[in-house]
Scaffold this active site. Structure first.
Site, mmCIF file in Angstrom:
data_model
loop_
_atom_site.group_PDB
_atom_site.id
_atom_site.type_symbol
_atom_site.label_atom_id
_atom_site.label_comp_id
_atom_site.label_asym_id
_atom_site.label_seq_id
_atom_site.Cartn_x
_atom_site.Cartn_y
_atom_site.Cartn_z
ATOM 1 N N HIS A 161 0.828 -1.207 0.000
ATOM 2 C CA HIS A 161 0.000 0.000 0.000
ATOM 3 C C HIS A 161 0.863 1.257 0.000
ATOM 4 O O HIS A 161 2.048 1.235 0.342
ATOM 5 C CB HIS A 161 -0.923 0.013 1.217
ATOM 6 N N GLU B 29 -1.950 -7.504 7.110
ATOM 7 C CA GLU B 29 -0.660 -7.245 7.735
ATOM 8 C C GLU B 29 -0.538 -8.030 9.040
ATOM 9 O O GLU B 29 -1.538 -8.516 9.590
ATOM 10 C CB GLU B 29 -0.505 -5.731 7.990
#
Length: 416
Positions: A208, A292
């Site tokens: 990201h 994550e």
């Protein structure tokens, strides 16, 4: 962008100003009405003007893009501005001079009989709104045209680099069938040696873009949905999307072009994935296995704060790969779920993909990307933290059904 004449297209358009008047921009995209595929995107920063002028500017840009694709198309314009929809439908008067000028310009792009206007709620116009915000954030211009999907669903033929190069060959090779000869004719420079023509799944790993916690140097895991991307992060996401679009074209032309996007459920990954999705014209699916690492009690803290509160534990987390954060995960924990996620992608996407294989984009996070790379190449978890994964970086894995893998060097959009 030529295609069947008289087709049906959908224009989604929007505009906005930060202040009214204020810094403004517009966004517009054109979809194939039958498939929903994005065929073109347009956006631009307008300087200081009003929200209504920005919305009309988006309409003009969207209609022009549709006319470029097919001047005989029947076009449905969808906007969340009831003012523009009602005025262009002839039901409301236009009093403002700039709006009257833009409305007249929009009316000349295509014959009125070919265009209909439809109001939609703001939530259904999110793609055009995102483009408008991209233009305002970057103060730039977006002109993206997408090739129509192959109706057969076949993967695009790659353009092979036929040069043979022994450099970069891993020390562990797949078993060599008796009597087999090394096929170097279709092997691009630096590629993994194989003794067959089995198709591979190409996995494009995208981290990201920048978030406020990235800037602060704080740990941002999967225990909370946010944060969102910063303005710089949205720009990085758009740049990464452009690089991903070039895979199988100008960048890494020997690889199949991306045909699917999978993302972590975290907000920052979803926002980055939507930028990639718009560029490729394919939808985003979500897989929790690519989230994550859960930093547990360390969430939102800087490394200095963590080290002060848990002396020595952060170093162990990095250097062993198996030490979990308090109340969270270790890198190895992430690797276990990421490995299974990649295995499932291989099992579901490779069958029937054709001899060239296929490509999927997985949008996620730093530790998740390290885990994907580490598990794919067989590196132990204590080595994974040696892989640098900058915001919006692009890394490429190729995975075969027999467990063989290949890692391609990383690319960072701003450096390419």
């Amino acid at each position: 962008m030529s295609g069947a004449r008289g087709r049906q297209l959908v224009v989604e358009a929007d505009g906005g100003s930060r202040g009214n008047p204020g810094p403004a921009g517009f966004g517009a995209l054109v979809r194939d009405a039958a498939t929903g595929q994005v065929l073109a995107e347009r956006a631009a920063y307008l300087g200081t003007t009003t929200n209504n002028v920005a919305e009309y500017s988006g309409l003009v840009a969207g209609l022009r893009a549709a006319a470029e694709i097919d001047p005989d198309a029947r076009v449905t314009v969808r906007m969340d501005s009831r003012l523009v929809v009602e005025q262009m439908s002839g039901r409301w008067q236009i009093k403002h001079d700039d709006m009257r000028r833009l409305a007249a310009e929009a009316a000349t792009v295509l014959p009125a009989a070919q265009v209909t206007y439809e109001w939609v709620p703001r939530a259904q116009n999110a793609a055009a709104d995102a483009l408008a915000n991209e233009a305002m954030d970057t103060r730039g211009t977006v002109v993206r045209d997408h090739e129509p999907a192959d109706p057969s669903g076949a993967a695009a033929d790659p353009v092979p680099d036929t040069a043979a190069d022994p450099e970069g060959v891993p020390t562990t090779l797949p078993a060599v069938p008796e009597g087999a000869a090394l096929d170097t004719a279709a092997r691009p420079s630096g590629a993994t040696v194989r003794f067959d023509d089995a198709p591979a799944l190409t996995v494009v790993l995208v981290r990201h873009g920048q978030t406020p916690l990235t800037v602060a140097g704080a740990f941002s895991g999967s225990s909370v949905p946010g944060p969102s991307l910063t303005a710089r992060g949205r720009t990085q996401a758009a740049q990464a999307a452009d690089l991903v679009f070039r895979i199988g074209r100008q960048a890494w032309p020997d690889l199949p072009r991306p045909s699917a996007v999978v993302a972590s459920p975290m907000v920052r990954a979803q926002e980055t994935a939507r930028a990639v999705s718009r560029r490729l014209g394919v939808p985003v699916t979500t897989d929790d296995r690519f989230a994550e690492v859960d930093f547990g009690a360390w969430e939102g803290l800087t490394a200095a704060e963590v080290d002060a509160g848990w002396p020595g534990l952060l170093a162990a987390w990095y250097t062993t790969g198996t030490t979990p954060a308090p109340g969270g995960e270790s890198a190895a924990d992430v690797g276990a779920r990421v490995r299974q996620g990649l295995r499932d992608l291989v099992d579901t996407m490779l069958p029937g993909a054709g001899p060239a294989g296929c490509t999927v984009v997985v949008v996620g996070h730093a530790v998740q990307v390290r885990a994907a790379i580490g598990t794919a190449v067989g590196a132990p978890p204590e080595q994974w933290s040696r892989v640098r994964v900058p915001p919006a970086s692009v890394s490429i894995l190729r995975l075969w059904a027999d467990g063989t893998s290949e890692l391609t060097a990383q690319g960072v959009p701003s450096d390419l």
